[in-house]
Design a protein around this motif. Sequence first.
Motif, mmCIF file in Angstrom:
data_model
loop_
_atom_site.group_PDB
_atom_site.id
_atom_site.type_symbol
_atom_site.label_atom_id
_atom_site.label_comp_id
_atom_site.label_asym_id
_atom_site.label_seq_id
_atom_site.Cartn_x
_atom_site.Cartn_y
_atom_site.Cartn_z
ATOM 1 N N CYS A 220 6.351 -0.208 -2.134
ATOM 2 C CA CYS A 220 5.599 -1.386 -1.674
ATOM 3 C C CYS A 220 4.495 -1.685 -2.687
ATOM 4 C CB CYS A 220 5.028 -1.141 -0.288
ATOM 5 S SG CYS A 220 6.281 -0.687 0.949
ATOM 6 N N LYS A 221 4.864 -2.357 -3.748
ATOM 7 C CA LYS A 221 3.982 -2.547 -4.893
ATOM 8 C C LYS A 221 2.825 -3.497 -4.626
ATOM 9 C CE LYS A 221 6.522 0.047 -7.596
ATOM 10 N NZ LYS A 221 6.028 1.368 -8.060
ATOM 11 N N GLN A 222 2.881 -4.242 -3.505
ATOM 12 C CA GLN A 222 1.807 -5.182 -3.192
ATOM 13 C C GLN A 222 0.870 -4.660 -2.107
ATOM 14 O OE1 GLN A 222 3.192 -9.414 -2.942
ATOM 15 N NE2 GLN A 222 5.229 -8.531 -3.191
ATOM 16 N N LEU A 223 1.082 -3.451 -1.643
ATOM 17 C CA LEU A 223 0.261 -2.906 -0.565
ATOM 18 C C LEU A 223 -1.205 -2.830 -0.988
ATOM 19 C CD1 LEU A 223 0.517 -1.610 2.310
ATOM 20 C CD2 LEU A 223 0.411 0.598 1.141
ATOM 21 N N SER A 224 -2.072 -3.455 -0.195
ATOM 22 C CA SER A 224 -3.502 -3.457 -0.530
ATOM 23 C C SER A 224 -4.380 -3.045 0.644
ATOM 24 C CB SER A 224 -3.932 -4.853 -1.012
ATOM 25 O OG SER A 224 -3.739 -5.818 0.014
ATOM 26 N N ALA A 225 -3.782 -2.823 1.824
ATOM 27 C CA ALA A 225 -4.577 -2.432 2.987
ATOM 28 C C ALA A 225 -3.753 -1.514 3.879
ATOM 29 C CB ALA A 225 -5.022 -3.664 3.773
ATOM 30 N N ILE A 226 -4.364 -0.425 4.315
ATOM 31 C CA ILE A 226 -3.666 0.499 5.209
ATOM 32 C C ILE A 226 -4.665 1.123 6.168
ATOM 33 C CG2 ILE A 226 -3.876 2.461 3.611
ATOM 34 C CD1 ILE A 226 -1.082 3.370 4.643
ATOM 35 N N GLY A 227 -4.210 1.318 7.402
ATOM 36 C CA GLY A 227 -5.021 1.976 8.412
ATOM 37 C C GLY A 227 -4.169 2.968 9.180
ATOM 38 N N LEU A 228 -4.662 4.190 9.343
ATOM 39 C CA LEU A 228 -3.934 5.238 10.058
ATOM 40 C C LEU A 228 -4.813 5.791 11.166
ATOM 41 C CD1 LEU A 228 -2.329 7.238 7.083
ATOM 42 C CD2 LEU A 228 -1.276 5.443 8.463
#
Length: 218
Positions: free
Chosen positions: A149-157
Amino acid sequence: VCVCGAGILCVADQCHGLRELALNYHLLSDELLLALSSERHVHLEHLRIDVVSENPGQQFHSIKKSSWDAMVRHSPKFNLVMYFFLYEDEFGPFFRDEVPVTHLYFGRSVSKEVLGRVGLTCPRLVELVVCANGLRPLDEELIRIAERCKQLSAIGLGECEVSCSAFVEFVKMCGGRLSQLSIMEEVLVPDNKYGLDDIHWEVSKHLGRVWFPDMMPT
């Protein structure tokens, strides 16, 4: 605009300025996507799909990859936002083929297997939020998402588990494009390489800014 039933196609045909559409997944079909892709005057910028289970064990239909491909060709820059509120055994039809989702939110517990499929089938993913997963570490799944996922810029876990080493490797692979990184401290599991006391320094180095894990209020 949020619409329902047969009126969706009427709206697409008559509203030449239509740019945003929100609907429940049970209204989504291959026919609808192909119709939206054939309207020359409709170029969606934002499509929101809510996938909600009202009864445990509910059956969901699948959408063909060719239908999503038609949407991408017609509106290449559109954002596909999907909110999932399913039980773990209801994800069977989802993430089997490539889907152009850009913003993905799991409001209930999602299995390690499904998150692994996300890394394989969601190359346009920009934002990922996982509220809960269980007690099986998501090391491999997180690394796969970083790789593909080369465009991933935000993640929350939220209620998940990731080893500190795998988390550092994930951040290293994504680098400074991670503009939003919201991870509860309880998610991170110390290992023989990194502990909770020093992981923020390593993560901050790869992000290019100061970062600390989120802490549960006392």
